[in-house]
Design an enzyme around this catalytic site. Structure first.
Site, PDB file in Angstrom:
ATOM      1  N   ARG A 119     -16.030  14.145 -28.320  1.00 52.14           N
ATOM      2  CA  ARG A 119     -16.876  13.301 -27.849  1.00 52.14           C
ATOM      3  C   ARG A 119     -15.984  12.290 -27.870  1.00 52.14           C
ATOM      4  NH1 ARG A 119     -20.200  14.365 -32.693  1.00 52.14           N
ATOM      5  NH2 ARG A 119     -22.763  14.534 -31.990  1.00 52.14           N
ATOM      6  N   LYS A 141     -15.218   6.482 -13.256  1.00 51.68           N
ATOM      7  CA  LYS A 141     -16.261   6.870 -13.072  1.00 51.68           C
ATOM      8  C   LYS A 141     -15.382   8.667 -12.373  1.00 51.68           C
ATOM      9  CE  LYS A 141     -19.356   3.943  -9.859  1.00 51.68           C
ATOM     10  NZ  LYS A 141     -19.414   4.503  -8.379  1.00 51.68           N
ATOM     11  N   GLU A 183     -10.461   5.093   2.546  1.00 51.48           N
ATOM     12  CA  GLU A 183     -11.013   4.243   1.515  1.00 51.48           C
ATOM     13  C   GLU A 183     -10.042   3.081   1.667  1.00 51.48           C
ATOM     14  OE1 GLU A 183     -13.738   4.957  -0.681  1.00 51.48           O
ATOM     15  OE2 GLU A 183     -13.293   6.909  -0.636  1.00 51.48           O
ATOM     16  N   LYS A 221      -9.879  -2.967  -5.384  1.00 51.17           N
ATOM     17  CA  LYS A 221     -10.703  -2.064  -6.755  1.00 51.17           C
ATOM     18  C   LYS A 221     -10.170  -2.680  -7.881  1.00 51.17           C
ATOM     19  CE  LYS A 221     -12.670   1.461  -7.914  1.00 51.17           C
ATOM     20  NZ  LYS A 221     -12.891   3.443  -7.715  1.00 51.17           N
ATOM     21  N   GLU A 231     -21.189  -1.351 -12.260  1.00 46.53           N
ATOM     22  CA  GLU A 231     -22.292  -1.087 -10.559  1.00 46.53           C
ATOM     23  C   GLU A 231     -23.452  -1.253 -11.162  1.00 46.53           C
ATOM     24  OE1 GLU A 231     -21.133   2.530  -8.012  1.00 46.53           O
ATOM     25  OE2 GLU A 231     -23.456   2.394  -7.797  1.00 46.53           O
ATOM     26  N   ARG A 235     -20.034  -3.792  -7.748  1.00 48.36           N
ATOM     27  CA  ARG A 235     -19.511  -2.680  -7.218  1.00 48.36           C
ATOM     28  C   ARG A 235     -20.038  -1.137  -6.343  1.00 48.36           C
ATOM     29  NH1 ARG A 235     -16.612   0.987 -11.931  1.00 48.36           N
ATOM     30  NH2 ARG A 235     -15.858   2.802 -10.548  1.00 48.36           N
ATOM     31  N   ASN A 239     -19.160   1.591  -1.572  1.00 48.49           N
ATOM     32  CA  ASN A 239     -20.325   2.328  -1.536  1.00 48.49           C
ATOM     33  C   ASN A 239     -20.256   2.457  -0.198  1.00 48.49           C
ATOM     34  OD1 ASN A 239     -22.043   4.802  -3.357  1.00 48.49           O
ATOM     35  ND2 ASN A 239     -21.010   3.474  -4.703  1.00 48.49           N
ATOM     36  N   HIS A 242     -20.423   5.582   2.252  1.00 47.14           N
ATOM     37  CA  HIS A 242     -20.904   6.401   1.061  1.00 47.14           C
ATOM     38  C   HIS A 242     -21.911   6.761   1.154  1.00 47.14           C
ATOM     39  CE1 HIS A 242     -17.008   5.428   0.153  1.00 47.14           C
ATOM     40  NE2 HIS A 242     -16.800   6.519  -1.020  1.00 47.14           N
ATOM     41  N   HIS A 246     -21.471  10.519   1.622  1.00 44.77           N
ATOM     42  CA  HIS A 246     -21.319  12.232   0.639  1.00 44.77           C
ATOM     43  C   HIS A 246     -22.316  12.621   1.055  1.00 44.77           C
ATOM     44  CE1 HIS A 246     -19.968   9.312  -3.178  1.00 44.77           C
ATOM     45  NE2 HIS A 246     -18.925  10.445  -2.449  1.00 44.77           N
ATOM     46  N   HIS A 261     -13.665  13.914   2.738  1.00 44.06           N
ATOM     47  CA  HIS A 261     -14.218  13.145   2.645  1.00 44.06           C
ATOM     48  C   HIS A 261     -14.287  11.871   2.884  1.00 44.06           C
ATOM     49  CE1 HIS A 261     -16.116  10.605  -0.746  1.00 44.06           C
ATOM     50  NE2 HIS A 261     -15.378   9.365  -0.844  1.00 44.06           N
TER      51      HIS A 261
HETATM   52  N1  GLY Z   1     -15.774   5.466  -5.350  1.00 44.78           N
HETATM   53  C1  GLY Z   1     -16.588   4.300  -5.939  1.00 44.78           C
HETATM   54  C2  GLY Z   1     -16.544   3.435  -7.196  1.00 44.78           C
HETATM   55  O1  GLY Z   1     -15.192   4.007  -7.427  1.00 44.78           O
HETATM   56  O2  GLY Z   1     -17.463   2.318  -7.825  1.00 44.78           O
END
Ligand code: GLY
Length: 363
Positions: A119, A141, A183, A221, A231, A235, A239, A242, A246, A261
């Site tokens: 956990r 994330k 990025e 960031k 998010e 946030r 994206n 992306h 993606h 990427h």
């Molecule tokens: N890489 C996108 C984020 O961290 O939200």
């Protein structure tokens, strides 16, 4: 070199040589053991760097850990099973520390394994690629790909700390460095006009002032994930590029010629700014500026028309979608402002055709 610390709500990002940041941090804590997750590349090229540090209880190098095959195709549940098995074999208890030493795959997957082991045990991110230093390692994330969909299984769980040492950039192949640069460009568009101008004036990646670039890019960031850790709003702006990128990346992962990427996100930013050009007041500017910055750093690589349907189908699984509507987040006129637009299959196909048609113009 002077190190710099970015404080977040419950952890910090430390930028600077590991020898100036990590030992002091470890000494203040009393972990029962240390379990280091690497891939075959970071095991060979980056782990020796940890062994130069003062001895770490549990052993950073010769001690406990898991060595994974490199690459996005291994960011799967099967690889998680291997990590959990290694944790079981090591009898890893709840007072252990997991160190994820690698790029985005190691950080996301290693963090996911740590966050779910018994956990949750503490983990730190030591990103070794530009992409993970500036983006993936920060913000909690964690997760894996599933059925060819990127990051579709995962959790939000913050690391105990992030240690960014620019020295690891010297271990990277040029293509990998360039991938992460997408990025950095994204962060410049989101919130830092000065970074944008520095990038524009930079002669080439090899001579880039990495410490200054990382400091500016990480600051963007950190600001976004501090304001919106889960998010719920702003946030989503991270994206940019992306939603399409993606889906393009997932498509090429199944071919003999996977794209990085960053290569996919770069063309994704162009296609997405094209989609937004008439929907937002600053749309035409954003499109022109995006093309200029991307064309200065990335080659033009057209996408086969035969891929368009699959790319659209993958976009329909995007995590930002609500009630089936595919949503795209792009930067607004002011720094740290966002516009969200809805799109459809025809528009996305046109945006990819627009990208394909740019050859000979900006590129
Ligand atoms: N890489 C996108 C984020 O961290 O939200």
């Amino acid at each position: 070199m002077l190190s710099h610390t970015f404080p977040l709500a419950d952890y910090a990002v430390h930028l600077g040589p590991l020898s100036e940041t990590l030992p002091a941090w470890l000494q203040k804590r009393n972990y029962s053991s240390i379990f280091v997750i690497t891939d075959e590349n970071t095991h060979a090229h980056c782990l020796p760097y940890l062994d130069l540090l003062p001895p770490i209880k549990g052993g950073a190098g010769g001690g406990l850990g898991a060595i994974l095959p490199p690459g996005e195709t291994f960011k799967t549940l099967t690889t998680c099973s291997q990590v959990w098995q290694a944790m079981l074999d090591a009898n890893l208890d709840r007072k252990a520390l997991v160190i994820n030493l690698g790029g985005g795959v190691i950080g996301d997957l290693g963090g996911f394994c740590a966050a779910t082991w018994k956990r949750g045990v503490d983990f730190i991110q030591i990103p070794t690629t530009l992409l993970s230093m500036t983006d993936a390692a920060i913000g909690g994330k964690l997760g894996i790909d599933f059925q060819g969909l990127k990051n579709v299984v995962g959790v939000f769980q913050n690391p105990a700390a992030v240690f960014v040492d620019p020295a690891f950039l010297l271990t990277l192949p040029e293509r990998e460095l360039r991938s992460g640069f997408a990025e950095v460009i994204k962060h410049a568009f989101i919130g830092d006009v000065a970074l944008w101008r520095n990038i524009e004036a930079m002669p080439n990646l090899e001579d880039a002032p990495w410490l200054a670039i990382l400091r500016a890019s990480i600051a963007v960031k950190v600001r976004i994930v501090t304001e919106d850790p889960h998010e719920k709003g702003l946030r989503m702006l991270l994206n940019y590029g992306h939603t399409i990128g993606h889906a393009v990346e997932s498509y090429f992962l199944k071919t003999p010629f996977p794209r990085t990427h960053g290569e996919c996100i770069a063309l994704g930013m162009i296609a997405e700014s094209w989609l937004a050009r008439t929907s937002i007041p600053s749309g035409h500017n954003l499109l022109a500026q995006t093309i200029t910055l991307i064309a200065a750093s990335f080659a033009h690589e057209p996408i086969p028309e035969a891929a368009f349907t699959e790319i659209w189908e993958t976009m329909q699984q995007d995590k930002k979608n609500i009630a089936g509507a595919v949503r795209i987040a792009v930067p607004g006129e002011e720094p740290y402002s966002m516009q969200v637009i809805e799109t459809n299959a025809e528009a996305v196909v046109e945006s990819l055709r627009f990208y394909n048609g740019l050859v000979g113009e900006a590129f």
